[in-house]
Motif scaffolding. Structure first.
Motif, short mmCIF file in Angstrom:
data_model
loop_
_atom_site.label_atom_id
_atom_site.label_comp_id
_atom_site.label_asym_id
_atom_site.label_seq_id
_atom_site.Cartn_x
_atom_site.Cartn_y
_atom_site.Cartn_z
N GLU A 43 21.78 -2.17 54.34
CA GLU A 43 21.10 -2.50 55.69
C GLU A 43 19.67 -2.56 55.30
N SER A 44 19.00 -1.88 54.14
CA SER A 44 17.72 -1.76 53.84
C SER A 44 17.18 -2.99 52.70
N GLY A 45 18.36 -3.83 52.39
CA GLY A 45 18.03 -4.75 51.66
C GLY A 45 18.89 -4.77 50.19
N ARG A 46 19.34 -3.31 49.86
CA ARG A 46 20.05 -3.00 48.75
C ARG A 46 20.88 -1.89 49.13
N MET A 47 22.16 -1.59 48.17
CA MET A 47 23.00 -0.45 48.57
C MET A 47 22.12 0.98 48.46
#
Length: 211
Positions: free
Chosen positions: A78-82
């Motif tokens: 959800e922040s752009g990466r895991m």
């Protein structure tokens, strides 16, 4: 006595159970398309019905509910990466980030004061384990993050667990006799398991607990 398996829930997609909670509630991943996974729960009963815990675009997977049952750590892009995040449970409210620079497969310490997770690097491989000391009251917050262990070799952080006593963990290592890459087994490869003991006691000493 052996008994035949029973179907608990049948839905259209890929389901992977991640935790069996007190009160006969299961937490599981539900994937309905490539790269799209949600976190659901289901009561183990004759009238089992699943409910979404986190359902949104992208990947939200591998939830680990705290021993107190009020918070869930999970892996999400959800922040752009895991990364590893925490939300309230069983109702998911605003998330708090736990990891940075990549994070996966979180586990809670037995007292709920620490979240352990692997740092995932380029290509999805995990190279090191970290432990985040957290504050639960009056509001959840990450107080500090400590390095625990660096892995040398092809370890599969997706296959690991923390002992209920919190003083050891087990992780799978692929002994590459073939051509396996990325944690997948190739022809001739074998799996071995590494058990690390007393690591949580050593961690507490490192951060000055009990001084």
């Amino acid at each position: 006595e052996d008994t035949p398996p029973e179907v608990l829930l049948a839905v259209s997609g890929r389901e992977t159970p991640t935790q069996w909670l007190d009160g006969d509630r299961l937490v599981f991943n539900a994937g309905f398309s490539a790269g799209e996974n949600d976190i659901w729960t289901v009561e183990v009963s004759d009238t089992a019905s699943a409910e979404p815990y986190l359902s949104a675009e992208g990947n939200r997977i591998w939830a680990s509910v705290a021993p107190q049952g009020d918070l869930a750590a999970y892996e999400s892009n959800e922040s752009g990466r895991m990364e590893v995040h925490v939300r309230s449970f069983p109702v998911a409210r605003q998330p708090t980030s736990v990891s940075s620079g990549g994070g996966e497969r979180p586990r809670w310490s037995p007292d709920g004061s620490t979240i352990c997770s692997w740092r995932s690097v380029e290509g999805g491989q995990a190279d090191s384990l970290f432990a985040a000391t957290v504050q639960r009251e009056p509001a959840f917050a990450v107080l500090s993050t400590e390095f625990v262990l660096a892995l040398a070799g092809d370890y599969r952080a997706r296959a690991w667990d923390l002992h209920p006593d919190g003083d050891r963990f087990i992780v799978t290592r692929v002994v590459q006799e073939g051509q396996a890459t990325g944690g997948d087994l190739g022809e001739g490869d074998r799996e071995r398991h590494l058990i690390v003991t007393n690591w949580f006691t050593e961690l507490l000493a490192a951060v000055g607990e009990g001084n």
